[in-house]
Each structure stands twice: as C-alpha cells, then as structure tokens.
Design a protein around this motif. Structure first.
Motif, mmCIF file in Angstrom:
data_model
loop_
_atom_site.group_PDB
_atom_site.id
_atom_site.type_symbol
_atom_site.label_atom_id
_atom_site.label_comp_id
_atom_site.label_asym_id
_atom_site.label_seq_id
_atom_site.Cartn_x
_atom_site.Cartn_y
_atom_site.Cartn_z
ATOM 1 N N GLN A 1 4.844 3.611 -0.121
ATOM 2 C CA GLN A 1 3.590 4.369 -0.156
ATOM 3 C C GLN A 1 3.708 5.727 0.516
ATOM 4 O O GLN A 1 3.285 6.734 -0.047
ATOM 5 N N THR A 2 4.253 5.779 1.713
ATOM 6 C CA THR A 2 4.324 7.045 2.446
ATOM 7 C C THR A 2 5.212 8.072 1.748
ATOM 8 O O THR A 2 4.791 9.213 1.549
ATOM 9 N N PRO A 3 6.439 7.700 1.332
ATOM 10 C CA PRO A 3 7.245 8.702 0.605
ATOM 11 C C PRO A 3 6.584 9.149 -0.700
ATOM 12 O O PRO A 3 6.656 10.328 -1.054
ATOM 13 N N LEU A 4 5.937 8.235 -1.401
ATOM 14 C CA LEU A 4 5.275 8.598 -2.648
ATOM 15 C C LEU A 4 4.145 9.589 -2.393
ATOM 16 O O LEU A 4 4.007 10.591 -3.104
ATOM 17 N N LEU A 5 3.345 9.338 -1.361
ATOM 18 C CA LEU A 5 2.267 10.274 -1.028
ATOM 19 C C LEU A 5 2.821 11.632 -0.619
ATOM 20 O O LEU A 5 2.249 12.669 -0.960
ATOM 21 N N ALA A 6 3.938 11.636 0.106
ATOM 22 C CA ALA A 6 4.555 12.903 0.504
ATOM 23 C C ALA A 6 5.005 13.688 -0.719
ATOM 24 O O ALA A 6 4.794 14.904 -0.795
ATOM 25 N N VAL A 7 5.598 13.009 -1.689
ATOM 26 C CA VAL A 7 6.040 13.682 -2.912
ATOM 27 C C VAL A 7 4.838 14.235 -3.672
ATOM 28 O O VAL A 7 4.863 15.377 -4.148
ATOM 29 N N VAL A 8 3.783 13.444 -3.776
ATOM 30 C CA VAL A 8 2.577 13.904 -4.482
ATOM 31 C C VAL A 8 1.991 15.131 -3.791
ATOM 32 O O VAL A 8 1.594 16.104 -4.446
ATOM 33 N N GLU A 9 1.944 15.130 -2.455
ATOM 34 C CA GLU A 9 1.410 16.276 -1.721
ATOM 35 C C GLU A 9 2.262 17.526 -1.946
ATOM 36 O O GLU A 9 1.731 18.624 -2.077
ATOM 37 N N VAL A 10 3.570 17.360 -1.998
ATOM 38 C CA VAL A 10 4.457 18.514 -2.224
ATOM 39 C C VAL A 10 4.295 19.034 -3.648
ATOM 40 O O VAL A 10 4.172 20.239 -3.874
ATOM 41 N N VAL A 11 4.289 18.130 -4.626
ATOM 42 C CA VAL A 11 4.180 18.535 -6.027
ATOM 43 C C VAL A 11 2.851 19.227 -6.315
ATOM 44 O O VAL A 11 2.797 20.215 -7.045
ATOM 45 N N THR A 12 1.766 18.724 -5.721
ATOM 46 C CA THR A 12 0.450 19.322 -5.957
ATOM 47 C C THR A 12 0.210 20.568 -5.121
ATOM 48 O O THR A 12 -0.780 21.264 -5.319
ATOM 49 N N GLY A 13 1.105 20.862 -4.187
ATOM 50 C CA GLY A 13 0.955 22.046 -3.355
ATOM 51 C C GLY A 13 -0.006 21.850 -2.191
ATOM 52 O O GLY A 13 -0.357 22.810 -1.507
ATOM 53 N N GLY B 1 15.752 8.687 5.313
ATOM 54 C CA GLY B 1 16.586 7.831 6.157
ATOM 55 C C GLY B 1 15.831 6.643 6.725
ATOM 56 O O GLY B 1 16.323 5.506 6.694
ATOM 57 N N VAL B 2 14.624 6.891 7.227
ATOM 58 C CA VAL B 2 13.816 5.799 7.790
ATOM 59 C C VAL B 2 13.429 4.810 6.702
ATOM 60 O O VAL B 2 13.536 3.590 6.877
ATOM 61 N N GLY C 1 14.934 4.250 3.835
ATOM 62 C CA GLY C 1 16.131 3.523 3.426
ATOM 63 C C GLY C 1 16.552 2.472 4.438
ATOM 64 O O GLY C 1 16.899 1.342 4.082
ATOM 65 N N GLY C 2 16.510 2.830 5.720
ATOM 66 C CA GLY C 2 16.872 1.873 6.769
ATOM 67 C C GLY C 2 15.932 0.688 6.829
ATOM 68 O O GLY C 2 16.372 -0.469 6.927
ATOM 69 N N VAL C 3 14.649 0.946 6.764
ATOM 70 C CA VAL C 3 13.671 -0.143 6.776
ATOM 71 C C VAL C 3 13.844 -1.002 5.530
ATOM 72 O O VAL C 3 13.779 -2.233 5.591
ATOM 73 N N GLY C 4 14.082 -0.350 4.393
ATOM 74 C CA GLY C 4 14.288 -1.102 3.157
ATOM 75 C C GLY C 4 15.505 -2.009 3.234
ATOM 76 O O GLY C 4 15.448 -3.171 2.830
ATOM 77 N N LEU C 5 16.614 -1.496 3.767
ATOM 78 C CA LEU C 5 17.818 -2.315 3.911
ATOM 79 C C LEU C 5 17.587 -3.475 4.868
ATOM 80 O O LEU C 5 18.013 -4.604 4.604
ATOM 81 N N ALA C 6 16.919 -3.209 5.969
ATOM 82 C CA ALA C 6 16.651 -4.268 6.937
ATOM 83 C C ALA C 6 15.690 -5.309 6.368
ATOM 84 O O ALA C 6 15.861 -6.515 6.567
ATOM 85 N N GLU C 7 14.709 -4.849 5.646
ATOM 86 C CA GLU C 7 13.664 -5.732 5.133
ATOM 87 C C GLU C 7 14.136 -6.558 3.950
ATOM 88 O O GLU C 7 13.805 -7.725 3.825
ATOM 89 N N PHE C 8 14.906 -5.946 3.055
ATOM 90 C CA PHE C 8 15.252 -6.602 1.806
ATOM 91 C C PHE C 8 16.688 -7.069 1.730
ATOM 92 O O PHE C 8 17.191 -7.380 0.659
ATOM 93 N N GLY C 9 17.346 -7.153 2.864
ATOM 94 C CA GLY C 9 18.713 -7.650 2.875
ATOM 95 C C GLY C 9 18.820 -9.070 2.325
ATOM 96 O O GLY C 9 19.767 -9.425 1.662
#
Length: 131
Positions: free
Chosen positions: A85-97, A111-112, A114-122
């Motif tokens: 959710q957070t990275p997606l919202l960041a991308v939307v905010e950048v794309v929309t200006g 990095g965060v 990816g790290g959380v994803g690796l730890a969570e979904f290992g």
C-alpha cells in the motif's frame, strides 16, 4: 487479531460472523481514538466540498475492503496487499504530481519494503487467493 476474530471457536478463534461487524468495531475504535487524542480538525474551504466527500468515501470503504480481503484471502496475501500500500501510494503521488519523492527516499522505501517482504513471506503458504 482480525483473522483470529473470523476463525470458528473450535479452531481457536472467536467466530465473529460478518465483515460489517468487524468494520463497525474498527469505526468506533477509530472515532474514539480521534475524539480523545486531542487532534483538531482543519476546516475545509467552501469550494473544497469534493475533497471532503472523497475523504469520507475513502475512510468509509478502506477498512471494509481490507476486512473483506482478510476474510477471503490467506493471511499471506492479505499481508502482501498491506505491505504494498505505501509504495503504491507513493508512486501514485509522484505520477499525479501531488508530491515529489527523492531518489534516496525511494531507494529506502524499496529496501524496507523488500526486506519486510522477504522476512514476512519467506515461508508463505500456497493457499489459493481471491482478489
């Protein structure tokens, strides 16, 4: 906690039926937290009525959609959606200006996430997903 609320009592849960019930409890909890936190609301301009309506709709639908996702999907899929959710919202905010995102902040977020994803979904399960 929410997944445990949905599980049947014989499987170690509370057997809560209905996403609407859980969402209602979350609305009440959120309202109480805002009410007693001392946060003061800022007034909207008369011409910003659409912003107010949009915020109301988003705040009303988001918990319900999240609870439906938790009910219909395995916990790993639910966590993946929450993680992105957070990275997606960041991308939307950048794309929309709406906001700018520095390269350093973008790399740190990547990095965060990816790290959380690796730890969570290992050891994520291969249960079927309903999107």
């Amino acid at each position: 906690l929410n997944k445990k609320l949905f599980k049947k009592p014989d499987k170690g849960g509370f057997g809560l039926t209905g996403v609407a019930t859980l969402t209602f409890f979350q609305y009440i909890t959120s309202w109480l937290m805002l009410r007693f936190s001392g946060v003061k609301a800022q007034a909207f301009e008369a011409t910003e009525w659409w912003t107010r309506v949009l915020l109301i709709v988003i705040f009303a639908v988001a918990p319900l959609a999240s609870n439906m996702s938790l009910l219909l999907n395995p916990v790993s899929t639910y966590q993946l959606f929450k993680l992105l959710q957070t990275p997606l919202l960041a991308v939307v905010e950048v794309v929309t200006g709406f906001r700018r995102l520095s390269a350093l902040r973008g790399l740190l977020m990547l990095g965060v996430t990816g790290g959380v994803g690796l730890a969570e979904f290992g050891g994520a399960s291969s249960a079927p997903c309903v999107v």
